[in-house]
Design a protein around this motif. Structure first.
Motif, PDB file in Angstrom:
ATOM      1  N   CYS A  37       7.403  24.893  27.402  1.00 38.70           N
ATOM      2  CA  CYS A  37       6.291  23.948  27.505  1.00 38.70           C
ATOM      3  C   CYS A  37       6.809  22.514  27.507  1.00 38.70           C
ATOM      4  N   GLU A  71       4.590  29.851  23.939  1.00 38.08           N
ATOM      5  CA  GLU A  71       3.906  30.519  25.056  1.00 38.08           C
ATOM      6  C   GLU A  71       4.521  31.901  25.243  1.00 38.08           C
ATOM      7  N   GLU A 155      -1.227  30.942  27.521  1.00 38.19           N
ATOM      8  CA  GLU A 155      -1.375  29.809  26.608  1.00 38.19           C
ATOM      9  C   GLU A 155      -1.661  28.509  27.353  1.00 38.19           C
ATOM     10  N   LYS A 346       6.822  26.133  35.807  1.00 38.71           N
ATOM     11  CA  LYS A 346       6.870  26.921  34.575  1.00 38.71           C
ATOM     12  C   LYS A 346       8.059  27.866  34.638  1.00 38.71           C
TER      13      LYS A 346
END
Length: 359
Positions: A37, A71, A155, A346
């Protein structure tokens, strides 16, 4: 077990540590994936920001060094003696917010505002490890129609959905999303799913603008080199000269904060999602146009809704995943890659054996 531990800024170490014990109300999971994150990046680059150093967190009882990663998802391998909601073998998504269950906010259901709010993986040990032990209230069992890869990005999707719920965006309304990281891109997808009419996405990365277009944005704007006045004019031109009903600031920058306010029509509302220490804005203009500014932190009561949307095939958050790396290469190919390469969105870390590169 192996775990990625935060010892200080620029000091992340993959170490062998004991498997943590499972308390009566805890559950141990074998971690399959854990996303990196923006908060993790901040801690890596210049922390501590949220990580407790010296004074233990009130709920987790932990201080640095600790295992990063909030996450994450995996499979239940052990349940505490007082846990009856889960069994060994269940696949689960983790909703990593700590809650005391006793303060005024928790008692009224606003557990994301808990007086001792925090996140596993920032204020306590998280999911960048072979195993993680968390309170059972954090876990959501996954139905067969939801994959662990989808659960790995649930998340950030929860952050986006909570922000959308905090907004006043009407069905058929217009919105502008400033900052197309994971949260911004998921906001595009969820706003489209909710029935937004015009969705304007703003960033300076061509790759991210292209991803926003694929996610359902009506108009993408490259903000590089544009003045605030030029950006406002472009957005007004796309909304009958008015501006958007709702804007989302998802980058945590002064420029995007100002852009998100300027993008609004009279009576519009802006949702602050990105993290920044302070922001400047024209208060006279905000009053004169009767604007509303609201903040959104974390999430509450959204995971089951997301699981339902994914299971029904209406929403797939995995489009933001650009790479998966093994735990032992999390720093070199994960954290460093996100810092250096804007095309990465990501990156998942997998403590399980194997590495799938989706680039």
């Amino acid at each position: 077990m192996q775990a990625l531990r935060w010892h200080g800024a620029q000091d992340l170490r993959v170490e062998q540590i004991p498997v943590p014990p499972t308390g009566p109300q805890d559950v141990r999971i074998a971690v399959q994936y854990c996303g990196i994150c923006g908060s993790d990046l901040h801690e890596f680059e210049s922390g501590p920001h949220a990580i407790p150093v010296g004074t233990p967190h009130a709920v987790s009882g932990r201080t640095a060094p600790l295992t990063l990663g909030h996450e994450f998802c995996g499979t239940v391998v052990e349940v505490g003696s007082e846990v009856s909601s889960l069994t060994v073998g269940d696949r689960v998504a983790v909703e990593p917010e700590y809650r005391c269950s006793q303060c005024a906010y928790c008692r009224h259901g606003a557990y994301n505002l808990c007086a001792d709010m925090g996140f596993a993986g920032l204020m306590g040990d998280g999911g960048m490890a072979e195993f993680a032990v968390v309170p059972s209230y954090m876990l959501h069992r996954l139905p067969d129609g939801v994959s662990l890869e989808q659960a790995a990005v649930m998340e950030p999707a929860a952050v986006a959905l909570h922000a959308l719920r905090r907004s006043q965006l009407p069905a058929g309304g217009s919105c502008a999303i400033f900052g197309l990281g994971p949260i911004g891109l998921l906001l595009v997808k969820l706003a489209k799913l909710q029935g937004a009419g015009t969705i304007i996405a703003v960033d300076v990365s061509p790759e991210r603008l292209q991803m926003a277009r694929q996610a359902g944005a009506s108009l993408v704007i490259d903000g590089k080199g544009l003045t605030a006045r030029e950006l406002r004019h472009t957005i007004a031109s796309a909304t009958d000269g008015l501006g958007v009903d709702t804007s989302f600031e998802a980058a945590g920058l002064q420029a995007t904060f100002e852009g998100a306010i300027r993008a609004l029509r009279k009576g519009g509302n802006m949702v602050m999602v990105g993290l920044m220490s302070e922001a400047r804005f024209d208060a006279f203009d905000a009053v004169n146009r009767e604007l509303s500014l609201v903040a959104s932190v974390g999430y509450r009561d959204v995971y089951q809704a997301l699981i339902g949307l994914i299971e029904a095939g209406d929403f797939d958050p995995t489009s933001i995943i650009t790479k998966t790396v093994p735990l032992e290469r999390a720093v070199s190919e994960g954290f460093s890659a996100l810092v250096q390469d804007r095309s990465q969105i990501k990156i998942l870390v997998s403590p399980a054996i194997g590495c799938n590169d989706k680039r």
